[in-house]
Every structure is written in structure tokens, then in C-alpha cells.
Design an enzyme around this catalytic site. Structure first.
Site, PDB file in Angstrom:
ATOM      1  N   ASP A  13     -36.245 -22.789 -14.581  1.00 42.22           N
ATOM      2  CA  ASP A  13     -35.007 -23.558 -14.760  1.00 42.22           C
ATOM      3  C   ASP A  13     -35.235 -24.490 -15.947  1.00 42.22           C
ATOM      4  O   ASP A  13     -36.366 -24.635 -16.430  1.00 42.22           O
ATOM      5  CB  ASP A  13     -34.734 -24.378 -13.487  1.00 42.22           C
ATOM      6  CG  ASP A  13     -33.539 -25.314 -13.631  1.00 42.22           C
ATOM      7  OD1 ASP A  13     -32.469 -24.852 -14.053  1.00 42.22           O
ATOM      8  OD2 ASP A  13     -33.682 -26.518 -13.337  1.00 42.22           O
ATOM      9  N   SER A  14     -34.161 -25.141 -16.385  1.00 44.60           N
ATOM     10  CA  SER A  14     -34.287 -26.130 -17.450  1.00 44.60           C
ATOM     11  C   SER A  14     -35.145 -27.307 -17.017  1.00 44.60           C
ATOM     12  O   SER A  14     -35.546 -28.114 -17.853  1.00 44.60           O
ATOM     13  CB  SER A  14     -32.903 -26.654 -17.823  1.00 44.60           C
ATOM     14  OG  SER A  14     -32.335 -27.326 -16.716  1.00 44.60           O
ATOM     15  N   TYR A  45     -30.126 -28.251 -20.375  1.00 41.34           N
ATOM     16  CA  TYR A  45     -29.595 -27.110 -21.126  1.00 41.34           C
ATOM     17  C   TYR A  45     -28.063 -27.212 -21.256  1.00 41.34           C
ATOM     18  O   TYR A  45     -27.475 -26.629 -22.162  1.00 41.34           O
ATOM     19  CB  TYR A  45     -29.891 -25.797 -20.388  1.00 41.34           C
ATOM     20  CG  TYR A  45     -31.301 -25.249 -20.501  1.00 41.34           C
ATOM     21  CD1 TYR A  45     -32.285 -25.855 -21.279  1.00 41.34           C
ATOM     22  CD2 TYR A  45     -31.640 -24.090 -19.802  1.00 41.34           C
ATOM     23  CE1 TYR A  45     -33.566 -25.313 -21.350  1.00 41.34           C
ATOM     24  CE2 TYR A  45     -32.920 -23.545 -19.881  1.00 41.34           C
ATOM     25  CZ  TYR A  45     -33.870 -24.159 -20.646  1.00 41.34           C
ATOM     26  OH  TYR A  45     -35.143 -23.615 -20.728  1.00 41.34           O
ATOM     27  N   GLY A  46     -27.471 -27.912 -20.299  1.00 43.18           N
ATOM     28  CA  GLY A  46     -26.015 -27.843 -20.108  1.00 43.18           C
ATOM     29  C   GLY A  46     -25.161 -28.184 -21.306  1.00 43.18           C
ATOM     30  O   GLY A  46     -24.038 -27.706 -21.432  1.00 43.18           O
ATOM     31  N   CYS A  76     -31.165 -20.884 -12.768  1.00 46.42           N
ATOM     32  CA  CYS A  76     -30.351 -21.795 -13.565  1.00 46.42           C
ATOM     33  C   CYS A  76     -29.077 -21.059 -13.968  1.00 46.42           C
ATOM     34  O   CYS A  76     -29.150 -19.988 -14.580  1.00 46.42           O
ATOM     35  CB  CYS A  76     -31.150 -22.214 -14.799  1.00 46.42           C
ATOM     36  SG  CYS A  76     -30.236 -23.227 -15.970  1.00 46.42           S
ATOM     37  N   ASN A  77     -27.944 -21.627 -13.612  1.00 44.74           N
ATOM     38  CA  ASN A  77     -26.658 -20.998 -13.959  1.00 44.74           C
ATOM     39  C   ASN A  77     -26.427 -21.004 -15.463  1.00 44.74           C
ATOM     40  O   ASN A  77     -25.929 -20.035 -16.028  1.00 44.74           O
ATOM     41  CB  ASN A  77     -25.513 -21.754 -13.282  1.00 44.74           C
ATOM     42  CG  ASN A  77     -25.594 -21.696 -11.771  1.00 44.74           C
ATOM     43  OD1 ASN A  77     -24.976 -20.853 -11.151  1.00 44.74           O
ATOM     44  ND2 ASN A  77     -26.362 -22.592 -11.173  1.00 44.74           N
ATOM     45  N   THR A  78     -26.795 -22.105 -16.106  1.00 48.58           N
ATOM     46  CA  THR A  78     -26.556 -22.246 -17.547  1.00 48.58           C
ATOM     47  C   THR A  78     -27.396 -21.235 -18.329  1.00 48.58           C
ATOM     48  O   THR A  78     -26.908 -20.595 -19.271  1.00 48.58           O
ATOM     49  CB  THR A  78     -26.927 -23.681 -17.997  1.00 48.58           C
ATOM     50  OG1 THR A  78     -26.367 -24.608 -17.072  1.00 48.58           O
ATOM     51  CG2 THR A  78     -26.414 -23.971 -19.390  1.00 48.58           C
ATOM     52  N   GLU A 155     -33.300 -35.311 -12.923  1.00 48.35           N
ATOM     53  CA  GLU A 155     -34.606 -35.070 -13.560  1.00 48.35           C
ATOM     54  C   GLU A 155     -35.513 -36.297 -13.434  1.00 48.35           C
ATOM     55  O   GLU A 155     -36.732 -36.178 -13.433  1.00 48.35           O
ATOM     56  CB  GLU A 155     -34.431 -34.724 -15.044  1.00 48.35           C
ATOM     57  CG  GLU A 155     -33.962 -33.302 -15.293  1.00 48.35           C
ATOM     58  CD  GLU A 155     -35.005 -32.243 -14.937  1.00 48.35           C
ATOM     59  OE1 GLU A 155     -36.188 -32.459 -15.226  1.00 48.35           O
ATOM     60  OE2 GLU A 155     -34.612 -31.208 -14.361  1.00 48.35           O
ATOM     61  N   CYS A 187     -24.626 -25.579 -10.319  1.00 49.14           N
ATOM     62  CA  CYS A 187     -25.821 -25.928 -11.095  1.00 49.14           C
ATOM     63  C   CYS A 187     -26.918 -26.155 -10.079  1.00 49.14           C
ATOM     64  O   CYS A 187     -26.695 -26.811  -9.051  1.00 49.14           O
ATOM     65  CB  CYS A 187     -25.564 -27.201 -11.902  1.00 49.14           C
ATOM     66  SG  CYS A 187     -27.053 -27.972 -12.593  1.00 49.14           S
ATOM     67  N   THR A 188     -28.098 -25.622 -10.341  1.00 47.08           N
ATOM     68  CA  THR A 188     -29.144 -25.646  -9.317  1.00 47.08           C
ATOM     69  C   THR A 188     -29.717 -27.049  -9.069  1.00 47.08           C
ATOM     70  O   THR A 188     -30.431 -27.258  -8.093  1.00 47.08           O
ATOM     71  CB  THR A 188     -30.284 -24.683  -9.684  1.00 47.08           C
ATOM     72  OG1 THR A 188     -30.753 -24.976 -11.012  1.00 47.08           O
ATOM     73  CG2 THR A 188     -29.814 -23.238  -9.627  1.00 47.08           C
ATOM     74  N   HIS A 189     -29.393 -27.994  -9.945  1.00 51.45           N
ATOM     75  CA  HIS A 189     -29.820 -29.365  -9.681  1.00 51.45           C
ATOM     76  C   HIS A 189     -28.999 -29.996  -8.538  1.00 51.45           C
ATOM     77  O   HIS A 189     -29.494 -30.878  -7.831  1.00 51.45           O
ATOM     78  CB  HIS A 189     -29.630 -30.234 -10.927  1.00 51.45           C
ATOM     79  CG  HIS A 189     -30.677 -30.043 -11.980  1.00 51.45           C
ATOM     80  ND1 HIS A 189     -30.770 -28.908 -12.747  1.00 51.45           N
ATOM     81  CD2 HIS A 189     -31.687 -30.866 -12.394  1.00 51.45           C
ATOM     82  CE1 HIS A 189     -31.785 -29.034 -13.599  1.00 51.45           C
ATOM     83  NE2 HIS A 189     -32.357 -30.210 -13.407  1.00 51.45           N
TER      84      HIS A 189
END
Ligand code: DGL
Length: 266
Positions: A13-14, A45-46, A76-78, A155, A187-189
Site C-alpha cells: 500500500d502507499s 498516493y491519493g 490500495c484502491n488508488t 499515517e 481507501c484501505t486506510h
């Protein structure tokens, strides 16, 4: 590729968001050895151009490929929107699992006929997301909400500060005003914000995310390829392109074990 079933699975992921997917994989497939890379030195990344994200994804995919990973999970979707097609073209035959906002299940679940999507700007502006709406959301109203700033706070390990709460409330309000009864965490966050979301949202608003479905898809692909590891408990090893110490601290803050954390070096 010809990897044995004992080979590891690469997940990235980012940053730390993909840990929400990793947790689902660990639950469903406890025998797998997992390698996780968080691109924290390049997060978020978004808001970045797709070409930049693709370059990062290729570097991380190559890192796992060289380590003999038998499959790759883009947690990560982005990154999926920007790079999944390129990665699949680059590594034909390598099982690559991507993810996208759960529009289909949300469209089936909504009673009000209005669903909300919280995601990054990159995901919401992608051709892949437009195609997803065309395919599955013809009969429902979809309210999209980009959420700049949320990933940066997560983050930092922040899941409930007053600032985060205010920002999240600000993003939720237009969706509630529009009558959304189902919110997609695209978004995975964001699954890490579920406790706060449950506090901020009326009880009749449902949350939908994709982590468990991604784990099931990985299970399907590994089973099809005869690559499922049914052995003893697999360990997870972590890499980050940011600070190793910070990553370890966030892992602990999220209640996850940090067997080994190393620098990604890319
Ligand atoms: N976790 C990522 C996703 O699922 C993106 C977060 C970012 O902006 O870096 O979209």
C-alpha cells in the site's frame, strides 16, 4: 512462475492503510507467509499523478517478485486504479489481486437508494471508478467524497484526535445530507477509522469495505493455482520506505505484531 506453495505473498500500500487488508488475509489464511511493504516515504498516493504511482508500484512489485512471491496483493484502491493493468501486463501469469470501492455490494444493500463513497481523489477521478459506477450503480444515487488530509493523519497513527474528528465530520456531512444509508470505505486506510465513524454516524448508516473480499479472492486464486499454504502458522515481515521506527510504532498503535520491520531501500 512456478513458485511453490511455501513461497510468500507480497502485499503493499502507499503506507499503513493496507494493514487493514493484511489483517483480513492473516485471519483467513493463517498458513501463508506474508511480506508487507508500506510506501510511507511516498505517501499519500491519493493526490499524486497516476504516472508517479505506477512507477512506485512497479518498484515495489519488482521487490516482491525478486523475493519469489507467489502472488501480489495491491492493498490500495488508488494504486489499483493507477497501476493494476500495467502490473498485470508486465508480469503475465503472476496472480495479482487489486481492489476497488465496494460499489456493487453497497448498491445491493442500500434501502434509501443513495450510497456514499469516501475515497482518494485519485480513485474517484480514475477511469476504473467511472467504469465501476457504470456497471453497478445505474439504479442508485452515488455521492462521492474525496478526503484529502485523512490519510496523512492516519499515517501519523492518529485515529481520533479533535482535528481528525472535525475533518471526518466535514467529509461525512454532505453524504448524510444527501440521505446516504450506506457508506463505502474506498481507501484501505479508512477501516482504521471505524470506531470513530460509528461514533459520528447515525446507527442506521452501514459501512462497507473490501478487505475481507480481497482476502477471499487471494484464497480463490491460490487454490486455483494449487498454491495455498496449508502449513503451520506463517509469519509476516514488513518493509517501509519511510522511518522504520515510526512504522513499528504505528503497527503497535494499530494493535498489530511487528515481527520484523526493515527499510525498503527504494
Ligand atoms: N490506501 C490507499 C487507498 O486504498 C491510498 C491512500 C493514499 O492516498 O496514499 O486508496
Amino acid at each position: 512462475m512456478g513458485e511453490p506453495a511455501s513461497a510468500p505473498v507480497g502485499v503493499f500500500d502507499s503506507g499503513v492503510g493496507g494493514l487493514s487488508v493484511l489483517g483480513e488475509i492473516q485471519k483467513l489464511l493463517p498458513g501463508e507467509t506474508l511480506l508487507y511493504a508500506g510506501d510511507c516515504g511516498h505517501t499519500p498516493y491519493g493526490e499524486k499523478p497516476a504516472a508517479y504511482i505506477r512507477e512506485r508500484c512497479v518498484a515495489i512489485a519488482e521487490f516482491f517478485h525478486r523475493r519469489g512471491a507467489k502472488a501480489l496483493v495491491i492493498a490500495c484502491n488508488t494504486a489499483t486504479a493507477a497501476a493494476a493493468a500495467d502490473l498485470r501486463a508486465h508480469y503475465p501469469g503472476w496472480p495479482i489481486i487489486g481492489m476497488e470501492p465496494a460499489v456493487k455490494p453497497a448498491a445491493l444493500a442500500t434501502r434509501s437508494g443513495t450510497v456514499g463513497v469516501l475515497a482518494t481523489t485519485g480513485t474517484l477521478q480514475s477511469a476504473r471508478f467511472a467504469a465501476l459506477l457504470d456497471r453497478f450503480a445505474a439504479d442508485v444515487t452515488v455521492v462521492t467524497q474525496p478526503c484529502p488530509g485523512l490519510v496523512e493523519l492516519i499515517e501519523m497513527g492518529d485515529l481520533h484526535s479533535p482535528h481528525l474528528r472535525a475533518l471526518l465530520s466535514h467529509y461525512l456531512q454532505p453524504m448524510l445530507d444527501a440521505g446516504c444509508d450506506t457508506l463505502i470505505l474506498g481507501c484501505t486506510h479508512y477501516p482504521f477509522l471505524k470506531p470513530l465513524l460509528h461514533e459520528l454516524l447515525p446507527t442506521d448508516v452501514a459501512l462497507v469495505d473490501t478487505g475481507a473480499a480481497v482476502a477471499r479472492q487471494l484464497q480463490r486464486l491460490l487454490t486455483q493455482g494449487g498454491l495455498l499454504n496449508l502449513g503451520q502458522a506463517g509469519a509476516t515481515q514488513y518493509w517501509t520506505s519511510g522511518s522504520v521506527e515510526h512504522f513499528r510504532n504505528v503497527l503497535h498503535a494499530f494493535g498489530m505484531h511487528s515481527d520484523v520491520v526493515e527499510s525498503l531501500g527504494t
